[in-house]
Design an enzyme around this catalytic site. Structure first.
Site, PDB file in Angstrom:
ATOM      1  N   HIS A 140       6.346  -6.022   0.023  1.00 10.95           N
ATOM      2  CA  HIS A 140       6.925  -7.283   0.494  1.00 10.95           C
ATOM      3  C   HIS A 140       8.083  -7.688  -0.427  1.00 10.95           C
ATOM      4  O   HIS A 140       8.034  -8.763  -1.031  1.00 10.95           O
ATOM      5  CB  HIS A 140       5.877  -8.397   0.496  1.00 10.95           C
ATOM      6  CG  HIS A 140       4.638  -8.109   1.306  1.00 10.95           C
ATOM      7  ND1 HIS A 140       3.502  -8.881   1.221  1.00 10.95           N
ATOM      8  CD2 HIS A 140       4.348  -7.137   2.212  1.00 10.95           C
ATOM      9  CE1 HIS A 140       2.576  -8.406   2.038  1.00 10.95           C
ATOM     10  NE2 HIS A 140       3.051  -7.339   2.646  1.00 10.95           N
ATOM     11  N   HIS A 146       6.778 -10.305   7.622  1.00 13.18           N
ATOM     12  CA  HIS A 146       5.760  -9.596   6.852  1.00 13.18           C
ATOM     13  C   HIS A 146       6.334  -8.873   5.631  1.00 13.18           C
ATOM     14  O   HIS A 146       6.068  -9.274   4.507  1.00 13.18           O
ATOM     15  CB  HIS A 146       5.029  -8.638   7.806  1.00 13.18           C
ATOM     16  CG  HIS A 146       3.945  -7.845   7.161  1.00 13.18           C
ATOM     17  ND1 HIS A 146       3.052  -7.093   7.882  1.00 13.18           N
ATOM     18  CD2 HIS A 146       3.597  -7.665   5.863  1.00 13.18           C
ATOM     19  CE1 HIS A 146       2.206  -6.505   7.056  1.00 13.18           C
ATOM     20  NE2 HIS A 146       2.517  -6.832   5.826  1.00 13.18           N
ATOM     21  N   ASN A 151       0.842  -1.206   0.000  1.00  9.28           N
ATOM     22  CA  ASN A 151       0.000   0.000   0.000  1.00  9.28           C
ATOM     23  C   ASN A 151       0.869   1.245   0.000  1.00  9.28           C
ATOM     24  O   ASN A 151       2.024   1.221   0.416  1.00  9.28           O
ATOM     25  CB  ASN A 151      -1.008   0.017   1.164  1.00  9.28           C
ATOM     26  CG  ASN A 151      -0.566  -0.816   2.337  1.00  9.28           C
ATOM     27  OD1 ASN A 151       0.269  -0.380   3.120  1.00  9.28           O
ATOM     28  ND2 ASN A 151      -1.073  -2.035   2.435  1.00  9.28           N
ATOM     29  N   HIS A 189       4.557   0.682   1.590  1.00 14.50           N
ATOM     30  CA  HIS A 189       4.701  -0.626   2.230  1.00 14.50           C
ATOM     31  C   HIS A 189       4.654  -1.696   1.145  1.00 14.50           C
ATOM     32  O   HIS A 189       3.776  -1.656   0.274  1.00 14.50           O
ATOM     33  CB  HIS A 189       3.586  -0.856   3.253  1.00 14.50           C
ATOM     34  CG  HIS A 189       3.449  -2.290   3.648  1.00 14.50           C
ATOM     35  ND1 HIS A 189       4.492  -2.997   4.203  1.00 14.50           N
ATOM     36  CD2 HIS A 189       2.423  -3.162   3.532  1.00 14.50           C
ATOM     37  CE1 HIS A 189       4.099  -4.237   4.415  1.00 14.50           C
ATOM     38  NE2 HIS A 189       2.844  -4.371   4.009  1.00 14.50           N
ATOM     39  N   GLU A 198      -4.146  -1.952   5.792  1.00 15.91           N
ATOM     40  CA  GLU A 198      -2.945  -1.674   6.579  1.00 15.91           C
ATOM     41  C   GLU A 198      -2.747  -0.168   6.806  1.00 15.91           C
ATOM     42  O   GLU A 198      -1.685   0.284   7.218  1.00 15.91           O
ATOM     43  CB  GLU A 198      -1.708  -2.293   5.903  1.00 15.91           C
ATOM     44  CG  GLU A 198      -1.616  -3.782   6.207  1.00 15.91           C
ATOM     45  CD  GLU A 198      -0.645  -4.523   5.319  1.00 15.91           C
ATOM     46  OE1 GLU A 198      -0.447  -4.110   4.168  1.00 15.91           O
ATOM     47  OE2 GLU A 198      -0.105  -5.527   5.771  1.00 15.91           O
ATOM     48  N   THR A 247      -8.095  -0.913  -0.813  1.00 15.99           N
ATOM     49  CA  THR A 247      -7.884  -2.315  -0.486  1.00 15.99           C
ATOM     50  C   THR A 247      -8.203  -3.193  -1.705  1.00 15.99           C
ATOM     51  O   THR A 247      -8.952  -2.787  -2.599  1.00 15.99           O
ATOM     52  CB  THR A 247      -8.771  -2.685   0.739  1.00 15.99           C
ATOM     53  OG1 THR A 247      -8.429  -3.977   1.164  1.00 15.99           O
ATOM     54  CG2 THR A 247     -10.261  -2.611   0.425  1.00 15.99           C
TER      55      THR A 247
HETATM   56 ZN   LIG Z   1       1.776  -6.140   3.987  1.00 15.34          ZN
END
Ligand SMILES: [Zn+2]
Length: 288
Positions: free
Chosen positions: A99, A160, A32, A97, A78, A47
């Protein structure tokens, strides 16, 4: 940022989303992005959308408590983590944010990216700590982030992903690139036998360069962890180099003595005079 229209800022988020997805930093609907539209409103990704295929009209506008003001879709689950960053850091204009897989591998293995290895990482991010594990999309996550956010522009989130902050959304995105790049280099170096670390003296030199290059780091670099609940400096592992070398062959913590577990209770540890002096200096500093 003030000179960019709301439409341009929406386009910036779309572009950063595209780059995150193209580089494999997010899969499916992960990740996000948010930014400050003005002192009381945030623009953020909705989302359940893939960050690689967003359009400008998908974004939501919320207030600083996360209440939706405009947009057909709901804000990211988040979002609470982003809100906490904006509350703690008035200087931050944007939050990303994602991953990214190598950095997230370090986050999963519980290994922070805190070794003094690359000059540009020391001068820009300082260190990349790991915020303790929290269930995603719950109140736990902003609490885990709060401990580190005053002193760091980038952090790993245990098991995470990673979180970066910046003076605009591209600055936050580039810090995500830096973290993933740093993680890749650290991984390769460890496969090749381990990093040679920059000495603490060299780290001090690099920290001074922040001023000359106009890098606005949120906190100074410190050599040892502090006991504080809120981390107020960037902990960088950089061993003292008695001989004045800028690079030190062994990892921090292994340079002066073997791990205690491998030693018998009566084994002798030999220190040179300058190593002993360094230990005493450290002890005196921690007393202050
Ligand atoms: Zn995440």
């Amino acid at each position: 940022m003030a000179d960019r229209s709301e439409h341009q800022l929406r386009e910036d988020i779309v572009e950063v989303g595209r780059r995150l997805y193209a580089r494999g930093y997010t899969a499916s609907n992960d990740g996000n992005i948010s930014l400050r539209l003005d002192p009381s409103r945030l623009l953020m990704t909705p989302t359940s959308v893939c960050k690689g295929f967003m359009t400008v009209e998908m974004m939501c506008i919320t207030d600083l408590d996360g209440k939706k003001i405009a947009g057909d879709r709901n804000p990211s689950s988040e979002m609470q983590m982003h809100l906490e960053v904006y509350r703690q850091r008035p200087d931050v204009q944007a939050v990303v944010h994602a991953h990214p897989p190598i950095a997230t591998g370090f986050a999963v293995a519980g290994i922070p990216l805190d070794r003094a290895v690359l000059a540009e990482v020391v001068t820009t991010l300082g260190s990349v700590p790991i915020a303790e594990y929290a269930t995603p999309s719950t109140r736990e996550l902003p609490e885990a982030v709060r401990k580190y956010v005053k002193a760091h522009d980038g952090m790993l989130l245990a098991n995470h992903g990673a979180l970066t902050l910046g003076a605009d959304v591209f600055a936050a995105y580039y810090k995500m690139e830096t973290i993933e790049h740093f993680a890749k280099i650290s991984l390769v170096a460890r496969m090749l036998g381990g990093e040679r670390l920059l000495s603490r003296e060299e780290v001090a030199r690099l920290e001074k360069l922040r001023g000359s290059y106009g890098i606005a780091a949120p906190a100074p670099i410190c050599p040892e962890p502090t006991a504080a609940d809120l981390i107020d400096c960037q902990i960088v592992q950089a061993p003292f180099s008695p001989s004045g070398e800028r690079l030190v062959a062994e990892s921090a913590g292994q340079g002066r003595s073997r791990p205690r577990s491998s030693m018998g209770p009566d084994e002798e540890i030999r220190l040179t005079y300058s190593e002993l002096t360094a230990l005493i200096e450290d002890a005196v500093k921690s007393l202050k």
